[in-house]
Design a protein around this motif. Sequence first.
Motif, short mmCIF file in Angstrom:
data_model
loop_
_atom_site.label_atom_id
_atom_site.label_comp_id
_atom_site.label_asym_id
_atom_site.label_seq_id
_atom_site.Cartn_x
_atom_site.Cartn_y
_atom_site.Cartn_z
N VAL A 1 0.84 -1.20 0.00
CA VAL A 1 0.00 0.00 0.00
C VAL A 1 0.87 1.25 0.00
CG1 VAL A 1 -1.62 1.34 1.40
CG2 VAL A 1 -1.98 -1.10 1.08
N ASP A 2 1.91 1.26 0.83
CA ASP A 2 2.75 2.45 0.97
C ASP A 2 3.71 2.68 -0.20
OD1 ASP A 2 1.56 2.91 3.39
OD2 ASP A 2 3.35 2.59 4.60
N CYS A 3 4.20 1.61 -0.82
CA CYS A 3 5.35 1.77 -1.73
C CYS A 3 5.20 1.19 -3.12
CB CYS A 3 6.58 1.13 -1.10
SG CYS A 3 7.04 1.80 0.49
N ALA A 4 4.15 0.49 -3.42
CA ALA A 4 4.08 -0.25 -4.69
C ALA A 4 4.30 0.64 -5.91
CB ALA A 4 2.77 -0.99 -4.80
N GLU A 5 3.78 1.83 -5.89
CA GLU A 5 3.92 2.71 -7.04
C GLU A 5 5.23 3.47 -7.02
OE1 GLU A 5 2.14 3.12 -9.93
OE2 GLU A 5 1.30 1.26 -9.14
N SER A 6 5.69 3.88 -5.87
CA SER A 6 6.85 4.77 -5.80
C SER A 6 8.19 4.05 -5.71
CB SER A 6 6.70 5.73 -4.62
OG SER A 6 6.59 5.00 -3.42
N VAL A 7 8.19 2.81 -5.24
CA VAL A 7 9.46 2.09 -5.03
C VAL A 7 9.37 0.72 -5.71
CG1 VAL A 7 11.16 1.32 -3.33
CG2 VAL A 7 9.69 3.26 -2.79
N PRO A 8 9.84 0.63 -6.96
CA PRO A 8 9.71 -0.64 -7.70
C PRO A 8 10.33 -1.84 -6.97
CG PRO A 8 10.36 1.12 -9.19
CD PRO A 8 10.41 1.68 -7.80
N SER A 9 11.45 -1.66 -6.28
CA SER A 9 12.07 -2.80 -5.61
C SER A 9 11.19 -3.32 -4.47
CB SER A 9 13.46 -2.44 -5.08
OG SER A 9 13.37 -1.50 -4.01
N THR A 10 10.44 -2.44 -3.82
CA THR A 10 9.55 -2.88 -2.75
C THR A 10 8.33 -3.58 -3.34
OG1 THR A 10 10.34 -1.14 -1.29
CG2 THR A 10 8.23 -2.17 -0.71
N ARG A 11 7.83 -3.09 -4.46
CA ARG A 11 6.73 -3.79 -5.13
C ARG A 11 7.17 -5.19 -5.52
NH1 ARG A 11 5.80 -5.75 -9.47
NH2 ARG A 11 7.49 -4.72 -10.57
N GLU A 12 8.38 -5.31 -6.05
CA GLU A 12 8.90 -6.63 -6.43
C GLU A 12 9.10 -7.52 -5.20
OE1 GLU A 12 12.42 -5.62 -8.63
OE2 GLU A 12 11.26 -4.64 -10.21
N ALA A 13 9.59 -6.94 -4.10
CA ALA A 13 9.76 -7.71 -2.87
C ALA A 13 8.42 -8.19 -2.35
CB ALA A 13 10.49 -6.87 -1.81
N ALA A 14 7.40 -7.35 -2.44
CA ALA A 14 6.06 -7.73 -1.97
C ALA A 14 5.48 -8.84 -2.85
CB ALA A 14 5.14 -6.52 -1.95
N ALA A 15 5.64 -8.71 -4.16
CA ALA A 15 5.14 -9.75 -5.06
C ALA A 15 5.84 -11.08 -4.77
CB ALA A 15 5.35 -9.34 -6.52
N ALA A 16 7.14 -11.03 -4.55
CA ALA A 16 7.89 -12.25 -4.22
C ALA A 16 7.44 -12.82 -2.88
CB ALA A 16 9.39 -11.96 -4.20
N ALA A 17 7.15 -11.95 -1.91
CA ALA A 17 6.70 -12.43 -0.59
C ALA A 17 5.36 -13.13 -0.70
CB ALA A 17 6.62 -11.25 0.39
#
Length: 196
Positions: free
Chosen positions: A112-128
């Motif tokens: 919610v906080d970072c998916a759009e602004s921080v691609p590496s966090t979006r990728e980490a969340a998808a992997a999680a």
Amino acid sequence: MSERGPRERMVFSAAQLIRRDGVAATGMREVAAHAEAPRGSLQHYFPGGKEQLVNEAVGWAGRYAGRRVARFLAALDEPTPSGLFAQMVRQWTDEYESAGFAAGCPVAAATVDCAESVPSTREAAAAAFATWTTPVARALADMGVPGERAGALATLMVSALEGAVLIARAERDVRALTTVTRELGPLLDAAVREGD
């Protein structure tokens, strides 16, 4: 927590603070204090700064959720899809009934906080999320759910649980959690019969 080294404590602490306060409100100083680690060690262990720490906390949360699947299965006398889902949900209802509704899923919070602004966090969340749904799908397949359907139902289970957690926190009530357990149970168990 004290058996962990300072790096592990900081990743764990970041996950705990993110699940309570979100990424934006979780500062590096708070993480160090929560982990009882020297502030200077943050730069040493996380040269990529807060982004690296958040991504590692998200990864930790995904691995934790994935490992819990085996524990949930072990708690069942006879594993069924509905029984597995009920165990997954029970973890949250137990927490909310005993400790209150202050915390949610750190992976969801980071998304919610970072998916759009921080691609590496979006990728980490998808992997999680993948790290969590994969053992759920494997468990469903082991129970007799056809392989092509097991992955879809694992996604449904995790999605329903995440949504119910959000609603429970908003309402300060476990109603949404008990509802998804009751309503999804028959659908999940019917997938085993379809596979016979």
